[in-house]
Design a protein around this motif. Structure first.
Motif, short mmCIF file in Angstrom:
data_model
loop_
_atom_site.label_atom_id
_atom_site.label_comp_id
_atom_site.label_asym_id
_atom_site.label_seq_id
_atom_site.Cartn_x
_atom_site.Cartn_y
_atom_site.Cartn_z
N CYS A 73 0.84 -1.21 0.00
CA CYS A 73 0.00 0.00 0.00
C CYS A 73 0.87 1.25 0.00
O CYS A 73 0.37 2.36 -0.19
N TRP A 74 2.20 1.06 0.26
CA TRP A 74 3.20 2.13 0.17
C TRP A 74 2.99 3.26 1.17
O TRP A 74 3.56 4.34 1.03
N LYS A 75 2.18 3.04 2.18
CA LYS A 75 2.02 4.09 3.19
C LYS A 75 3.36 4.38 3.86
O LYS A 75 3.68 5.51 4.20
N CYS A 76 4.17 3.34 4.04
CA CYS A 76 5.47 3.51 4.72
C CYS A 76 6.32 4.50 3.94
O CYS A 76 6.99 5.35 4.52
N ILE A 77 6.25 4.39 2.62
CA ILE A 77 7.06 5.30 1.79
C ILE A 77 6.56 6.73 1.95
O ILE A 77 7.33 7.67 2.07
N GLU A 78 5.22 6.86 2.05
CA GLU A 78 4.66 8.21 2.17
C GLU A 78 5.10 8.89 3.46
O GLU A 78 5.38 10.08 3.48
N VAL A 79 5.15 8.13 4.56
CA VAL A 79 5.35 8.80 5.85
C VAL A 79 6.81 8.87 6.31
O VAL A 79 7.13 9.65 7.20
N CYS A 80 7.70 8.08 5.73
CA CYS A 80 9.07 8.04 6.27
C CYS A 80 9.78 9.38 6.13
O CYS A 80 9.85 9.93 5.02
N PRO A 81 10.28 9.95 7.24
CA PRO A 81 10.97 11.24 7.17
C PRO A 81 12.32 11.13 6.45
O PRO A 81 12.90 12.15 6.08
N PHE A 82 12.82 9.91 6.27
CA PHE A 82 14.17 9.75 5.71
C PHE A 82 14.15 9.05 4.35
O PHE A 82 15.20 8.71 3.81
N SER A 83 12.95 8.78 3.82
CA SER A 83 12.84 8.04 2.56
C SER A 83 13.61 6.73 2.62
O SER A 83 14.29 6.36 1.67
N ALA A 84 13.50 6.04 3.73
CA ALA A 84 14.20 4.76 3.86
C ALA A 84 13.49 3.61 3.12
O ALA A 84 14.15 2.77 2.52
N PRO A 85 12.14 3.55 3.17
CA PRO A 85 11.49 2.44 2.45
C PRO A 85 11.48 2.69 0.94
O PRO A 85 11.41 3.84 0.49
#
Lengths: 321, 390, 654, 169
Positions: free
Chosen positions: C588-600
Motif C-alpha cells: 500500500c506504500w504508506k510507509c514510503i509516504e510517511v518516512c521522514p528519511f525516505s528509507a522504504p
C-alpha cells in the motif's frame, strides 16, 4: 431513456467496443426483492442490469486487490455518489489503476432499506417495487403492503450530500438534484449517542458488540479496507486483537477496522448493511468522520487531489497542548 | 409412541416447568431480530419467524470455548551439597542445578443440562451431521467438549408450517417435519401443538401434566400440516449425482463466475447449522495461559495458510469451491453424510446473496451443461419480471 | 530461554528506597528467569564481572539490569554482555533509579513499582533477538557552523589532523564575538592579537574552506553521511573579484547601522566590518543602499577598481556532504533595552552595554579607543558598572549565571582607569563575585586594590538623567544603606543569551535545546561535547555561557571527538531499524509516504511482485512506518510490537 | 439513534465467552467497588519525555507512583491500538508524551502522531472512556519539572475516578 436503460447502453457500448473486459452493475437475485452485484462480460447480457431502489451494493468493493482473480482486466463499474467517494479514496492512495477503469456515475435519490421493511413482516419478502414515493412489498404468502419510501430510506441516504458521483467517466442520465454538497454536514445521529453519559455509552457498546460473530463481512465488504489475509485482526503475533470473540475484543476488533480506514472511509454504509447481526457500525465510522471533519474540514474521498489526512501532516496543525 | 397435545396457552407453563430442571433456550425476538436466547418466564417465544438469524449451533459448539488453563512455575532443584560443585565443564550438572519450568494444567468440561425449544428439524439435522465429525465417526477424533454438551441437550423441534422460498430441505433428504436429531417434535395446530416424543430425552422433557393425549382430529390436522409444508418446499436441484458432478466439475471454469460477487467473509458458515470448523489458540501472559478454540471458516484467507507462507487456497475461488465441495463431496466420503440440512440461512444472510442452490444447479450438474457459463449462469435465474425504475 | 536479572543498589541511590533484595528474590518467580541477584554497583568492575560469570555459569541468553536510566549506562551494559559472550542486543534495562527510587520515598510503594518495572523489562527481554550492526562508508569532511573562536579552534585542530573542514559563518567575516573585544581577562592581552592570526590560519589552511555570509538551509542524512544545503547569501559583490580595498566603503553615500560596532557609530550601506576581517570582502546591505531603495546611485560600481559589484547577484544554494557537524554558533548579549525599563530602556545615551564599551575601548573601534560620553563626547570622570544585567535575574527570565560578566567588568573597570586616568572614579555594583578561573581571583583583587575600583555589593534599582549626569540609585547591602552616584557613564554587564534562531537551527539538526535556546549536550559529564544525535557535536557558548579559555578548551575537545569518529573508514550503524516482512506486505506504500528519511523503497520480489523494503543504512529507527503499516508487517528491531504489547499485558496482569 | 443503538442490544450466547449481562448498567452497579492504586501506563518517546522523566529523577522531583513507562523511540512509532489494548487489558489511564512539535528527533514523527492521538482521544471518550483517563502531551528532555507536573495532574485526575472495572473497553 430511463437510468436503467442508460446504464445498459453504456455497458453495452463499453463491452462491444472492448473498452472493458467486464462490467460491474446490479441485477436481481433469486427474487425481485433482492438485488446483487452483477458481472457482465457479454454485450448481449447487459439486459440483466437493473437500476432500482434496492441497488445498495457499493460495487467499488469488487475493485479491491485480491477480490477478483483477473488482475489485468479492464473493468467497467457503476458508482452512486457514496460509492464514488470510496473509489476516489482508493485513487488518492493509488490503489486502483485508473487506466483500466471505466466509471459510470449513477445519480441517486436515495435507496430503500430492505432490512427496515423485513421488520414489518414475520414472513419472507419476495417482491419490492417502488413507484412515485411508495414502496409496495409482497410476502411469500402473497400479502402485499405499501409504505412511504421516505420513511424507509437507508440510513446512509439520510446523511447523503453526494447524490452524484464525485468521479465518473460517464453519467447514466441527468444528474440528481443536489443540495449544497459543501454545506456543513449534520451529525444528529452521532450527537444523540454522544449525549449519553460515559457509562451509558460504554454499557450500550458492550451490549451491541457482544453480538458480533467476527464473520469479517464488515471488513471484507469495506471498499477501502484491503489487507485481506494480512488483516491485523487475524494476526496472532503480534496479537493486537484477542482471537476470543467477546464484547471487549469485538469492540477493539471494530476499532482496528475504523482506525485503519480513518480518513479514507466516507461512511458509505456497506459495513452496516453487510453485518449479519445488524450491528450499527455507523455509530463508529460516522463519529470518526464527524471528528475528522472537525479537525481538518476534510471529507474522505471527496477530491481526487487530496491526501488521506493521516498519511500527511501540516506543521501548523493545532492539536494538543 | 402416542401423540400428545399442548394448548398454546400452556406453552409458557410448560417452558417454565422445563426451566426448573435445565436451561431453556428458544427463539426470541429482540427488536425484530430473532435469535436463540435464554428463555425466562415472561419472555415471548417467536415461532412466527421461521428461522432464527443463526442456527442454535453455538449452544452445542460455542464460538469461543476454553479447553484448559495452564500455568508455569519456576522450580529450583535442591542441589546435592555433597556432590562436587558444578563447573561450567559439566553441562549436565549445570542444567540440573538451574531452575526449570514446571507446567500445571487444569481442564474442566462443564455441561449443564439444557433444552432447546423451537428449533426447526433442519437445525436438529445440522447437529446430527456435526455429530459425525465430533463424535469420532470412522475412528476419527472424539471431541469431549462437544459431546458432553450434546449429551446434556434435549432438542424440542417445531414443524415448519410455512417454509420459505429459500428452504430446500426436501431436496437433500430432509423434511419440514423431519425426525433426525429431534427428541420431540411439536407441530402447530389449531389452538396449540401436537407433541411427538421421539426419544427417551423427548419423553422425559414432555412428561408434563398440561400435556394430554392428542385427539384424532388434532393428530390428523398435524399430519395434514406436515404434508402441506412438505409439498410447499421447493426442490431447486437434483441431489443424485451432485457428489460425482462436483468431482467432475472440480476444474470447471464456472466456479470463477459463481464466486465473482462473493466477498469471502464467513457469514454463511457462521449462520450454518452444520459448519463446524474452528481454530485453536493459546494465550499466555507471564506464567498464566489458556488454550481455547474459536470458530473458523474456510473463507478465511488464513484458514489454510501454511507456516511456510504457502497457501493452497490463496484465491477466493479456491475457498469458494471448497465450501460446496466439502458439504456435498469430501464430507460425504469421509463421514458418510451431507453437511447441509437445507435451511437456506446462507442464502438469506450472505451480504451478496450467494445462492447455494444456484451453485449446485450449475456445479452439481453433469460437466459441460450449457448453464455452466458465467453470463448464462446469471440469466439462468434471471426472473421474468424486468427491473423497476428508481 | 534463560534470563538473568541483576538489581543494582547504586550504593544507596536505589537501595535506600527500593528493597532491591526483595525485587531480585521476586524476579526468580518470573517465567524463564533462571538467575537473579542484587549488586552494590552493577556498572562497576565487580558488578560487570558478576553478570559475565552468570552468563557463563547459568548459560543466560537474556540479561536484564535494573539500575539507572538506559541513557546513562545502556551502552556500558551492552558492551558488558557482549564481552560476556552474548549478543549486545539481548540486553534490556529497567530504570528503577531516575524513574523510581529518586522520585519516591515510601519503600513498599517504590519497591512494588520497581518490581513492575522489572517485570516489564523481562517481558520485553523475552522478545529480544540478536541484532547485528550494519557498516556504512564514512564521509571524512566536517562542517563547522559558526566562525567564532570556538569554530576556528575546532576547525584548525581538525584540519591539522587532515580532515577537510568547511566553516559556515553567517556574517561576512569570521571572528565572532571575540573579534569585537578589546582586551581579554585576566592577562589583558589584546583580543585581536590572539584571534586574528588564527583567523588568517583558517583562511590559508589547505584543508579549510571558508563560507562566510552563508547559512544552513537544510540538513538530511545521518552520522557519516550528512547532506547539507548551505545558502550563500547575496552580498551583491563578486567575492572572487573583490580585493577588500574599501574604496567603495569610503565613497558610498548611504549610511547604515553598524552591527559590528553594536550601534555605537554608523557604517555604510556597502561595508567591511573591520580592518582585519577574514575574508576581507565587501557586502551591500540592500535595505540601506540608495540603488536598491531609490534606484539611483551605483557609485560603488563606478569606483570599484576590480569591477566586483554585482547588483543582480542572488542567494545561491550549495549542497555538500559531510561526515560530522560541529555546531559553534556562539552567543548573543542580552537585549537589556527591552527588559530593563528602570535602566532607561536604552533611551539614556550614557547608559551602554558591556559589548558596546568593548568597541569604545578598542583602538580599531569607532572612537579609536577613546572613552567618550555619547551625550556630549567628553571623557567620563565617573563610571559605574552594573553586573548581572540579564543574568541571575528571574524577573527577566534569565535565572542562570553568564559566567563571564564579573571578569569582563573587572577588566573593563581596569581599562577605564587605564584610558581615562587613575583619578577616574569607577564603581562596580555586584551581587557576588564569581572568579573561579586560573588567576581570576587574583585579577579581581588587583583591580580593587591596585586600581582602586570601588565594589559595591547590591543591585541598582534606578537610572535616570539629572542635569547632565546619569543618577545611579542603588543599595549597598553590606553597609545596609542607600547609595546614589552621579555618573558620567554607566556600563551594564549584559549577560549571555543563545543566538537568535538557535531553536530553528536545532530543529534542522534534530538536536535538543533547553528553554533558553542553549543546545543540549549528550550528558553533562560523560558526553559534554556530543549531542544526542550521532555525528553532531557542540563547541563554545552555544551549549552554555563560557569564557574564552573554556570555549577553546571545549572546541579542542570537540575536535578530538570528531577526529576519533572519522578515524574509521566505516561506521557501525544502529541495527535498531525497521525491517519489512515482505510475505505480509500488502504494497500500500504508506510507509514510503510517511518516512521522514525516505528509507522504504519498492522492491521487486522473486515472484515479480513489488513489495516494500527498508534501506538499512538510511533508516534511523523512528518507527513511524511501523505504526502506519496497516498490517503490522514492519518490525522495528529493538522495539518489536510483540515486546511492547507484552510489556503492556505484563504490567496490567491482574 | 441512541434508541436504535439501545434496541440493538441483545444478550449474547449464554455459553460463549461474551457473557450476557456483564455489560448491563445494572450488573455494573452490582459490581464490587475495588480499592487499589490506579494503574497508569505512560508511553513515552526515548529522546524527549523519557529523558525528561530522567531529568525529573535527577532533580528528585517527587511524583505519585502510579505511572509505569513504556519506552518507544518516537511518538510516531505509537500505534493508537496500543492504547486501546491497554484499556482493554484494564489500564486505569494512559499517558502519552513526546517531543514538542518541531523538536522531533526524527523531525516528523510527532507531527503524524498528534493527528492520530487527537482522533484517538476523541474516539476513546466516545467509547465511554472519560477524558481524565487519557492524555497526550509534549515534554522535552530538559523539562523535568514539567514532567513532574504532567504526571501529578494526570494521576490526580485518574484517581478522582478510581480504578476502572468491567468496562466495554
Amino acid at each position: 431513456m430511463s437510468r436503467q436503460d442508460e446504464i445498459r447502453e453504456l455497458a453495452r457500448v463499453a463491452l462491444s467496443t472492448g473498452r472493458v473486459d467486464y462490467f460491474i452493475g446490479w441485477r436481481e437475485a433469486y427474487n425481485p426483492s433482492e438485488v446483487v452485484p452483477a458481472f457482465v462480460d457479454e454485450p448481449d447480457s447487459v439486459d440483466q442490469l437493473v437500476w432500482n431502489d434496492l441497488c445498495a451494493h457499493n460495487l467499488t468493493t469488487f475493485l479491491k486487490r485480491k477480490m477478483n482473480d483477473r488482475p489485468n482486466a479492464k473493468v467497467g463499474i457503476c458508482v452512486k455518489g457514496c460509492d464514488s467517494r470510496t473509489l476516489v479514496a482508493l485513487m488518492q492512495e493509488n490503489l486502483v489503476d485508473r487506466e483500466r477503469l471505466y466509471v459510470v456515475g449513477v445519480p441517486c435519490d436515495g435507496l430503500v432499506d430492505r432490512r427496515k421493511l423485513e421488520k414489518e413482516f414475520s414472513d419472507e419478502i419476495i417482491d419490492i417495487t417502488t413507484s412515485n414515493g411508495t414502496v409496495s412489498v409482497t410476502t411469500h404468502q402473497g400479502l402485499t403492503r405499501d409504505f412511504p419510501k421516505a420513511d424507509y430510506l437507508l440510513a446512509a441516504c439520510g446523511w447523503c450530500r453526494y447524490k452524484n458521483a464525485v468521479y465518473a467517466d460517464d453519467v447514466a442520465g441527468p444528474p440528481a438534484e443536489e443540495a449544497d454538497r459543501h454545506a456543513k454536514p449534520v451529525w444528529t445521529d452521532v450527537e444523540a449517542f454522544e449525549a449519553l453519559s460515559d457509562g451509558e455509552r460504554d454499557a450500550m457498546l458492550e451490549e451491541i458488540f457482544a453480538t458480533c460473530i467476527r464473520c469479517f463481512a464488515c471488513i471484507n465488504v469495506c471498499p477501502v479496507c484491503y489487507c485481506w489475509d494480512q488483516c491485523v485482526n487475524r494476526s496472532r503475533r503480534p496479537e493486537l486483537v484477542s482471537q476470543k470473540v467477546d464484547a471487549k475484543g469485538n469492540l477493539v476488533f471494530q476499532m482496528v477496522h475504523m482506525l485503519h480506514v480513518a480518513g479514507r472511509c466516507p461512511s458509505c454504509g456497506a459495513c452496516d448493511r453487510a453485518c449479519p447481526v445488524e450491528i450499527p457500525l455507523s455509530l463508529l465510522h460516522r463519529k470518526m468522520n464527524k471528528e475528522i471533519y472537525d479537525m481538518f474540514e476534510f471529507e474522505p474521498g471527496a477530491k481526487l487531489d487530496e491526501m488521506p489526512v493521516f498519511q500527511c501532516f501540516k506543521i501548523e496543525d493545532a492539536f494538543g497542548d | 409412541m402416542t401423540i400428545k397435545y399442548l394448548a398454546q396457552d400452556q406453552l409458557a407453563a410448560f417452558l417454565a416447568h422445563l426451566a426448573e430442571r435445565a436451561r431453556v433456550v428458544a427463539p426470541i425476538s429482540e427488536d425484530g431480530v430473532v435469535l436463540f436466547r435464554n428463555w425466562e418466564p415472561g419472555r415471548q417465544v417467536d415461532l412466527e419467524v421461521l428461522l432464527a438469524k443463526q442456527a442454535p449451533k453455538e449452544f452445542m459448539f460455542p464460538q469461543t470455548e476454553e479447553y484448559l488453563k495452564f500455568s508455569y512455575r519456576m522450580d529450583t532443584p535442591v542441589v546435592d551439597e555433597s556432590a562436587p560443585p558444578a563447573g561450567a565443564s559439566d553441562d549436565g550438572q549445570v542444567e540440573a542445578a538451574l531452575p526449570h519450568e514446571v507446567i500445571e494444567v487444569q481442564a474442566e468440561n462443564a455441561a449443564p443440562a439444557q433444552i432447546i425449544f423451537g428449533l426447526r428439524p433442519c437445525d436438529a439435522r445440522g447437529f446430527v451431521q456435526m455429530d459425525q465429525v465430533f463424535g469420532g465417526y470412522g475412528g476419527f477424533y472424539f471431541d469431549p467438549l462437544y459431546n458432553a454438551k450434546r449429551e446434556a441437550t434435549t432438542l424440542l423441534a417445531v414443524t415448519c408450517r410455512d417454509p420459505r422460498s429459500t428452504c430446500f430441505c426436501t431436496a437433500i433428504g430432509g423434511c419440514p417435519a423431519g425426525h433426525e436429531g429431534v427428541d420431540a417434535l411439536f407441530t402447530q395446530v389449531d389452538g396449540g401443538f401436537t407433541v411427538e416424543p421421539l426419544t427417551e430425552k423427548g419423553e422425559a422433557a414432555t412428561d408434563f401434566a398440561a400435556l394430554r393425549d392428542a385427539s384424532e382430529g388434532e393428530a390428523a390436522e398435524a399430519a395434514e400440516v406436515k404434508v402441506q409444508a412438505t409439498t410447499r418446499v421447493d426442490v431447486p436441484f437434483e441431489i443424485d449425482g451432485v457428489r460425482d458432478n462436483l468431482k467432475a466439475n472440480f476444474e470447471g471454469t464456472s466456479w470463477q463466475d459463481l464466486c465473482l460477487r462473493c466477498i469471502s467473509c464467513g457469514t454463511c458458515t457462521y449462520v450454518c447449522p452444520s459448519c463446524y470448523c474452528f481454530s485453536v489458540n493459546d494465550s499466555l501472559v507471564e506464567t498464566k495461559g489458556e488454550r481455547y478454540r474459536v470458530w473458523d471458516n474456510c473463507f478465511n484467507p488464513t484458514y489454510t495458510l501454511e507456516t511456510s507462507g504457502h497457501n493452497p487456497r490463496e484465491k477466493k475461488v479456491n475457498r469458494f469451491r471448497n465450501r460446496f465441495s466439502h458439504k456435498f463431496w469430501y464430507y460425504q466420503d469421509k463421514y458418510d453424510s451431507l453437511l447441509c440440512s437445507g435451511c437456506g440461512r446462507c442464502i438469506m444472510h450472505c451480504p451478496t446473496r450467494i445462492d447455494i442452490r444456484e451453485v449446485l444447479r450449475v456445479m452439481g450438474a453433469p460437466a459441460g451443461v450449457p448453464e455452466a457459463a458465467g453470463a448464462a449462469s446469471n440469466s439462468a435465474e434471471l426472473p421474468a419480471t424486468d427491473g423497476k425504475e428508481a | 530461554m534463560r534470563i538473568g536479572v541483576f538489581v543494582c543498589h547504586c550504593g544507596t541511590n536505589i537501595a535506600a528506597t527500593v528493597d532491591v533484595a526483595d525485587v531480585a528474590q521476586r524476579a526468580l518467580s518470573l517465567k524463564d528467569v533462571v538467575h537473579a541477584e542484587n549488586i552494590m554497583y552493577t556498572c562497576a568492575e565487580p558488578g560487570q564481572a558478576a553478570i559475565q560469570t552468570a552468563i557463563r555459569e547459568k548459560k543466560l541468553d537474556r540479561v536484564v539490569v535494573a539500575a539507572c536510566s538506559p541513557h546513562m549506562h545502556e551502552v556500558t551494559f551492552r558492551r558488558c554482555v557482549e564481552s560476556g559472550g552474548l549478543n549486545p542486543y539481548l540486553f534490556e534495562m529497567a530504570n528503577i533509579r531516575e524513574h523510581c527510587s529518586w522520585i519516591h520515598t515510601d519503600i513498599p510503594v517504590a519497591t512494588d513499582k520497581a518490581w513492575d518495572i522489572v517485570r516489564m523489562a523481562v517481558a520485553k527481554a523475552r522478545q529480544l533477538e540478536p541484532l547485528y550492526a550494519n557498516e556504512v562508508e564514512v564521509n571524512k569532511d566536517v562542517l563547522v557552523i559558526g566562525g567564532g573562536v570556538a569554530g576556528i579552534q575546532a576547525a584548525l585542530d581538525m584540519a591539522d589532523a587532515g580532515l577537510m573542514v568547511t566553516i559556515v559563518e553567517k556574517e561576512t567575516t569570521i571572528g565572532g564575538v571575540m573579534a569585537k573585544l578589546d582586551k581579554t581577562f585576566p592577562t589583558i592581552d589584546c583580543s585581536a592579537c590572539i584571534l586574528t592570526p588564527r583567523m588568517v590560519d583558517c583562511a590559508q589552511h589547505e584543508n579549510i574552506e571558508l563560507m562566510a555570509y552563508s547559512e544552513i538551509d537544510k540538513v538530511t542524512g545521518y552520522v557519516g553521511n550528512f547532506t547539507v544545503d548551505i545558502r550563500k547569501k547575496a552580498s551583491k559583490v563578486d567575492w572572487t573579484k573583490c580585493i577588500g580595498c574599501e574604496i567603495c566603503v569610503q565613497k558610498c553615500p548611504s549610511k547604515a547601522p553598524d552591527s559590528f560596532n553594536v550601534g555605537l557609530a554608523p557604517t555604510k550601506a556597502i561595508y567591511i566590518p573591520f580592518p582585519q576581517a577574514v575574508p576581507k570582502r565587501a557586502a551591500i546591505q540592500t535595505e540601506y543602499c540608495r540603488w536598491f531603495t531609490q534606484g539611483k546611485c551605483r557609485v560603488c560600481e563606478r569606483v570599484c577598481p576590480a569591477g566586483a559589484i554585482d547588483y543582480e547577484q542572488q542567494d545561491e544554494i550549495v549542497q555538500k556532504q559531510f561526515g560530522a557537524i560541529v555546531v559553534a554558533t556562539g552567543l548573543d548579549t542580552f537585549p537589556w533595552e527591552e527588559r530593563y525599563h528602570e535602566y532607561g530602556s536604552g533611551k539614556i545615551p550614557d547608559v551602554i552595554s558591556g559589548i558596546q564599551y568593548e568597541r569604545m575601548l578598542n583602538a580599531s573601534g569607532p572612537f579609536g579607543g577613546h572613552v567618550r560620553r555619547l551625550s556630549n563626547g567628553e571623557e567620563p570622570r565617573t563610571v559605574v558598572f552594573i553586573q548581572c544585567v540579564g543574568s541571575r535575574d528571574e524577573s527577566v527570565g534569565r535565572p542562570y549565571c553568564s559566567s563571564v560578566c564579573c571578569m569582563y567588568t573587572a577588566k573593563q573597570s581596569l581599562l577605564t582607569k587605564d584610558h581615562c586616568g587613575m583619578d577616574t572614579e569607577v564603581f562596580v555594583f555586584y551581587i557576588d563575585i564569581r572568579a573561579t578561573g586560573k588567576g581570576y581571583e587574583e585579577f579581581i583583587k588587583r583591580v580593587q586594590t591596585e586600581f582602586g575600583v570601588k565594589y559595591i555589593r547590591g543591585r541598582v534599582s534606578k537610572l535616570y538623567e539629572e542635569n547632565g549626569k546619569v543618577m545611579v540609585r542603588g543599595s549597598d547591602t553590606l553597609l545596609g544603606q542607600q547609595v546614589e552616584i552621579a555618573a558620567d557613564l554607566v556600563v551594564l554587564a549584559s549577560g549571555i543569551t543563545a543566538v537568535e534562531g538557535a531553536a530553528e537551527l536545532a530543529q534542522k539538526l534534530n538536536i535538543s535545546y533547553d528553554e533558553f535556546g542553549f543546545f543540549k549536550e549528550g550528558h553533562p559529564k560523560l558526553r559534554p561535547v556530543e549531542t544526542n544525535t550521532a555525528g553532531i557535536f557542540l563547541a563554545g557558548a552555544c551549549q552554555a555561557p563560557k569564557d574564552i579559555p573554556a570555549t577553546v578548551a571545549q572546541a579542542s575537545g570537540t575536535a578530538s571527538k570528531v577526529i576519533g569518529l572519522l578515524a574509521k573508514d566505516k561506521l557501525k550503524t544502529s541495527p535498531m531499524i525497521a525491517v519489512v516482512d515482505q510475505n505480509r506486505c500488502v504494497s500500500c506504500w504508506k510507509c514510503i509516504e510517511v518516512c521522514p528519511f525516505s528509507a522504504p523503497e519498492r522492491q521487486q520480489t522473486r515472484s515479480g511482485e513489488e513489495k516494500s523494503h527498508v534501506i538499512e543504512t538510511v533508516c534511523q529507527g523512528c518507527g513511524v512506518c511501523v505504526a502506519t503499516c496497516p498490517v503490522n508487517c514492519i518490525s522495528l528491531k529493538g522495539f518489536p510490537t510483540d515486546a511492547l504489547l507484552d510489556q503492556i499485558e505484563e504490567l496490567l496482569l491482574a | 439513534m441512541a434508541e436504535t443503538a439501545a434496541s440493538k442490544a441483545r444478550g449474547a450466547a449464554p455459553t460463549s465467552v461474551a457473557a450476557p449481562g456483564s455489560g448491563t448498567p445494572a450488573a455494573r452497579a452490582g459490581a464490587p467497588q475495588v480499592d487499589r492504586p490506579v494503574k497508569i501506563i505512560g508511553i513515552v518517546c526515548n529522546w524527549c519525555s523519557y529523558a525528561g522523566a530522567d531529568t525529573a529523577g535527577v532533580g528528585r522531583f517527587k511524583q505519585p507512583a502510579n505511572v509505569r513507562l513504556l519506552r518507544v523511540p518516537c511518538t510516531g512509532r505509537i500505534d493508537p491500538l496500543f492504547v486501546l489494548k491497554a484499556f482493554e487489558k484494564g489500564a486505569d489511564g494512559v499517558l502519552i508524551s513526546g517531543c514538542h512539535p518541531g523538536d522531533c528527533h526524527y523531525s516528523e514523527g510527532n507531527y503524524y502522531a498528534r493527528r492520530k492521538f487527537e482522533l484517538l482521544e476523541r474516539m476513546l471518550h466516545y467509547l465511554g472512556i472519560p477524558k481524565e483517563r487519557f492524555k497526550w502531551t509534549w515534554v522535552s528532555a530538559s523539562e523535568g519539572q514539567r514532567w513532574q507536573q504532567v504526571v501529578t495532574d494526570f494521576v490526580a485526575g485518574v484517581e478522582k475516578l478510581g480504578p476502572r472495572e468491567g468496562r466495554a473497553l
